[in-house]
Scaffold this motif. Structure first.
Motif, mmCIF file in Angstrom:
data_model
loop_
_atom_site.group_PDB
_atom_site.id
_atom_site.type_symbol
_atom_site.label_atom_id
_atom_site.label_comp_id
_atom_site.label_asym_id
_atom_site.label_seq_id
_atom_site.Cartn_x
_atom_site.Cartn_y
_atom_site.Cartn_z
ATOM 1 N N ALA A 204 0.831 -1.264 -0.074
ATOM 2 C CA ALA A 204 0.040 -0.089 0.108
ATOM 3 C C ALA A 204 0.927 1.282 -0.123
ATOM 4 C CB ALA A 204 -0.786 0.065 1.380
ATOM 5 N N ALA A 205 2.141 1.261 0.575
ATOM 6 C CA ALA A 205 2.727 2.589 0.664
ATOM 7 C C ALA A 205 4.060 1.965 0.999
ATOM 8 C CB ALA A 205 2.255 3.373 1.855
ATOM 9 N N VAL A 206 4.976 2.963 1.102
ATOM 10 C CA VAL A 206 6.818 2.690 1.265
ATOM 11 C C VAL A 206 7.143 3.660 2.421
ATOM 12 C CG1 VAL A 206 8.784 2.274 0.247
ATOM 13 C CG2 VAL A 206 6.818 1.901 -1.054
ATOM 14 N N THR A 207 7.901 3.316 3.248
ATOM 15 C CA THR A 207 8.652 4.270 4.186
ATOM 16 C C THR A 207 10.113 3.983 3.951
ATOM 17 O OG1 THR A 207 9.062 5.154 6.316
ATOM 18 C CG2 THR A 207 8.148 2.873 6.241
ATOM 19 N N LEU A 208 11.078 4.978 3.962
ATOM 20 C CA LEU A 208 12.658 4.621 3.814
ATOM 21 C C LEU A 208 13.285 5.643 4.669
ATOM 22 C CD1 LEU A 208 14.554 3.888 0.600
ATOM 23 C CD2 LEU A 208 14.923 6.008 1.866
ATOM 24 N N THR A 209 14.198 4.957 5.409
ATOM 25 C CA THR A 209 15.291 5.811 5.821
ATOM 26 C C THR A 209 16.625 5.498 5.319
ATOM 27 O OG1 THR A 209 14.218 5.966 7.982
ATOM 28 C CG2 THR A 209 16.527 6.400 8.053
ATOM 29 N N GLY A 210 17.212 6.440 4.605
ATOM 30 C CA GLY A 210 18.367 6.047 3.890
ATOM 31 C C GLY A 210 19.099 7.361 3.255
ATOM 32 N N ALA A 216 15.333 9.063 -3.525
ATOM 33 C CA ALA A 216 14.799 9.592 -4.857
ATOM 34 C C ALA A 216 14.274 8.658 -5.807
ATOM 35 C CB ALA A 216 15.794 10.555 -5.686
ATOM 36 N N ALA A 217 14.953 7.378 -5.577
ATOM 37 C CA ALA A 217 14.462 6.165 -6.485
ATOM 38 C C ALA A 217 13.244 5.513 -5.688
ATOM 39 C CB ALA A 217 15.655 5.294 -6.392
ATOM 40 N N VAL A 218 13.223 5.472 -4.496
ATOM 41 C CA VAL A 218 12.079 4.766 -4.007
ATOM 42 C C VAL A 218 10.766 5.681 -4.187
ATOM 43 C CG1 VAL A 218 10.872 4.195 -1.816
ATOM 44 C CG2 VAL A 218 13.014 3.344 -2.286
ATOM 45 N N ALA A 219 10.839 6.956 -4.033
ATOM 46 C CA ALA A 219 9.770 7.979 -4.250
ATOM 47 C C ALA A 219 9.495 8.018 -5.729
ATOM 48 C CB ALA A 219 10.262 9.174 -3.829
ATOM 49 N N SER A 220 10.196 7.818 -6.593
ATOM 50 C CA SER A 220 9.963 7.601 -8.009
ATOM 51 C C SER A 220 8.965 6.597 -8.305
ATOM 52 C CB SER A 220 11.301 7.633 -8.753
ATOM 53 O OG SER A 220 10.677 7.750 -10.299
ATOM 54 N N LEU A 221 9.711 5.435 -7.733
ATOM 55 C CA LEU A 221 9.061 4.208 -8.052
ATOM 56 C C LEU A 221 7.463 4.153 -7.427
ATOM 57 C CD1 LEU A 221 11.678 1.778 -7.438
ATOM 58 C CD2 LEU A 221 10.483 2.051 -9.499
ATOM 59 N N ALA A 222 7.343 4.787 -6.020
ATOM 60 C CA ALA A 222 6.053 4.938 -5.355
ATOM 61 C C ALA A 222 5.152 5.744 -6.127
ATOM 62 C CB ALA A 222 6.260 5.389 -3.936
ATOM 63 N N GLY A 223 5.448 6.915 -6.541
ATOM 64 C CA GLY A 223 4.912 7.852 -7.299
ATOM 65 C C GLY A 223 4.142 7.284 -8.629
ATOM 66 N N ARG A 224 5.372 6.433 -9.233
ATOM 67 C CA ARG A 224 4.615 5.854 -10.506
ATOM 68 C C ARG A 224 3.496 5.027 -10.360
ATOM 69 N NH1 ARG A 224 9.324 2.502 -13.015
ATOM 70 N NH2 ARG A 224 10.381 4.442 -12.632
ATOM 71 N N HIS A 225 3.495 4.336 -9.123
ATOM 72 C CA HIS A 225 2.442 3.388 -8.799
ATOM 73 C C HIS A 225 1.184 3.958 -7.961
ATOM 74 C CE1 HIS A 225 4.462 0.138 -10.996
ATOM 75 N NE2 HIS A 225 5.495 0.821 -10.307
ATOM 76 N N LYS A 227 1.313 5.607 -4.981
ATOM 77 C CA LYS A 227 1.541 5.055 -3.450
ATOM 78 C C LYS A 227 2.254 5.908 -2.551
ATOM 79 C CE LYS A 227 1.177 0.220 -4.825
ATOM 80 N NZ LYS A 227 2.135 -1.182 -4.867
ATOM 81 N N LYS A 228 1.695 6.025 -1.421
ATOM 82 C CA LYS A 228 2.312 7.132 -0.589
ATOM 83 C C LYS A 228 3.750 6.444 -0.205
ATOM 84 C CE LYS A 228 1.540 9.527 3.728
ATOM 85 N NZ LYS A 228 0.702 10.317 4.552
ATOM 86 N N SER A 229 4.619 7.715 0.048
ATOM 87 C CA SER A 229 5.728 7.312 0.785
ATOM 88 C C SER A 229 6.466 8.249 1.660
ATOM 89 C CB SER A 229 6.906 7.203 -0.319
ATOM 90 O OG SER A 229 7.100 8.556 -1.167
ATOM 91 N N VAL A 230 7.003 7.807 2.648
ATOM 92 C CA VAL A 230 7.667 8.677 3.514
ATOM 93 C C VAL A 230 9.100 8.386 3.852
ATOM 94 C CG1 VAL A 230 7.901 9.055 6.181
ATOM 95 C CG2 VAL A 230 5.546 8.887 5.223
ATOM 96 N N LEU A 231 9.833 9.552 3.523
ATOM 97 C CA LEU A 231 11.341 9.456 3.601
ATOM 98 C C LEU A 231 12.019 10.222 4.595
ATOM 99 C CD1 LEU A 231 11.314 10.184 -0.374
ATOM 100 C CD2 LEU A 231 11.162 8.024 0.842
ATOM 101 N N GLU A 232 13.029 9.570 5.192
ATOM 102 C CA GLU A 232 13.947 10.357 6.152
ATOM 103 C C GLU A 232 15.135 9.993 5.786
ATOM 104 O OE1 GLU A 232 16.654 10.447 8.697
ATOM 105 O OE2 GLU A 232 15.517 9.674 10.351
ATOM 106 N N LEU A 233 15.972 11.114 5.096
ATOM 107 C CA LEU A 233 17.162 11.194 4.221
ATOM 108 C C LEU A 233 18.293 11.663 4.849
ATOM 109 C CD1 LEU A 233 15.360 11.667 0.913
ATOM 110 C CD2 LEU A 233 15.915 9.665 1.762
#
Length: 460
Positions: A204-210, A216-225, A227-233
């Motif tokens: 349903a969604a993705v959260t990433l710390t990294g 940017a890669a995960v947000a792009s993939l999630a956005g393409r589909h 799906k919400k993403s939360v990023l702590e970079l």
């Protein structure tokens, strides 16, 4: 042919200590199917029962703290003292969510001019994929998973390949606490496989710390589909010390904020910005304290710092130091690759650091302090905001009113006055600019992966 395993090496010796085969395509499919089915049952579980499992999880973590700490030290090199503190922080956070989660996820009344009754429910959205880093192998994953699970979602952990022993221990501890099978699961796959997992309809969604690149890669993939993403970079957090600050306190906290975890902390004192009248005095005290840091065997209680987690990461830190010196920074301490086994790097202090240097512009993920001189408070704020990142910041001053004014103008997700950055379950953590978006922890984190559903009723 590439090795199809996640490999864990002891960074203090360089020796391989674990090898874990990546899941096959059919095993990934089974993991996703199991997670989706388990989440449906978990969503129907009363939140009071979910909270009770979090309480038991805290107990399990405290019972197994020595085992968990030893694994973290062996896999990524932090000292045993730091590893124990990390596990205890996870347990304390589980306690907090267990006590407060139901209150923050309860239906919230809403006033309208057209309904007899209206309220907002915070409902689970499904299975969340968590892509997590190695530097806090338990804390990063647990702080993401706890609110996600308490909200009735499932959680699939794609952990960093060098800390898979910690990943599987977490899964074991959740199960020991009573969490139903497959509600929390580990997905051991190579990086290219993440794309198909994010695309899968059961995620349903993705959260990433990294890193910013990974985000940017995960947000792009999630956005393409869609799906919400939360990023702590990443971050280049500024630690501002003004002329009226308590210098002894500022030095003590700057040392802790920069050299804890061998400098491998996202929210950390990376650029130490000193108002000119106290710059020399601070520098001398800081240098003395930095010389007292002891980088050594992380299982030795006398060591204050362990090694960098991997050899390639240490090489990257050293390159940043060398490029900064070549650009005009003054090397006051450290900055040399030590001989011998493991991936150790000495406490390093750079002075005369300015914009355009690697130590100023880039995130240096190692025990390297960059000292920057500002002419006054306004100049210090300008330097702090001269960054693509905006994770957190620190202000040291005796003038609380000035600190509040400056804090509102700092382009960061958090500001810590007369202290150093530390995440806590009671307040949100997250960044702005290239440090990401969304929030973890507190009620912000609890509601981040929920469906805020409006229910509107007119009677008669």
């Amino acid at each position: 042919m590439p090795d199809m395993h996640a490999i864990s090496r002891n960074p203090a010796t360089g020796e391989e200590i674990g090898r874990f085969a990546f899941l096959t395509a059919s095993e990934v499919e089974q993991t996703l199917a199991n997670a989706a089915a388990a989440q449906k049952r978990w969503a129907a579980t009363p939140i009071e029962q979910r909270a009770a499992i979090m309480t038991r999880l805290a107990s399990v973590m405290r019972e197994r703290v020595e085992e968990a700490a030893a694994i973290a030290t062996a896999e990524m090199g932090k000292t045993l003292r730091e590893a124990r503190a990390e596990v205890e922080k996870c347990a304390a956070t589980a306690d907090w969510f267990a006590r407060n989660g139901a209150r923050h996820l309860a239906d919230e009344p809403a006033e309208t001019d057209t309904a007899d009754e209206a309220y907002v429910s915070f409902l689970p959205i499904g299975v969340i994929l968590g892509v997590m880093p190695w530097n806090f192998p338990y804390w990063q994953a647990v702080r993401a998973a706890l609110p996600i699970l308490l909200g009735g979602n499932g959680f699939i952990l794609k952990h960093a390949p060098n800390v898979m022993r910690a990943a599987f221990l977490m899964e074991e501890m959740f199960r020991a606490a009573g969490l139903p099978e497959h509600v929390f699961s580990v997905l051991n796959v190579d990086t290219p496989a993440i794309e198909s997992v994010i695309a899968d309809r059961r995620i349903a969604a993705v959260t990433l710390t990294g890193s910013t690149r990974a985000g940017a890669a995960v947000a792009s993939l999630a956005g393409r589909h869609l799906k919400k993403s939360v990023l702590e970079l990443g971050g280049t957090d500024a630690f501002i010390v003004l002329a009226d600050a308590d210098l002894d306190g500022a030095v003590r906290f700057a040392i802790a904020g920069r050299f804890a975890n061998a400098g491998q902390v996202c929210l950390a004192a990376k650029r130490i910005i000193l108002e000119r009248p106290i710059a020399e005095a601070f520098t001398q005290r800081f240098l003395q304290a930095a010389r007292e840091q002891c980088a050594g065997d992380p299982t030795d209680e006398r060591s204050t710092m362990g090694p960098i987690a991997r050899g390639d990461l240490r090489d990257g830190v050293h390159d940043q130091v060398q490029h900064s010196v070549a650009a005009g920074a003054a090397l006051l301490l450290g900055g040399e690759l030590p001989e011998g086994p493991g991936f150790f790097y000495p406490p390093t202090v750079l002075a005369d650091v300015k914009p355009g240097m690697a130590a100023f512009d880039e995130e240096v993920f190692g025990p390297v302090a960059a000292l920057v001189v500002a002419e006054d408070a306004e100049h210090a704020l300008l330097l702090a905001n001269t960054s693509e990142y905006g994770l957190s910041g620190n202000i040291w001053t005796a003038d609380e009113a000035k600190a509040r004014t400056l804090a509102r103008r700092m382009e960061t997700g958090g500001v810590f006055v007369n202290g150093f950055t530390a995440s806590n379950a009671r307040v949100p953590v997250g960044g702005v600019k290239k440090s990401g978006y969304g929030r973890e922890l507190s009620y912000f984190g609890l509601r981040e992966f929920t469906n805020a559903q409006t229910v509107w009723t007119r009677r008669g």
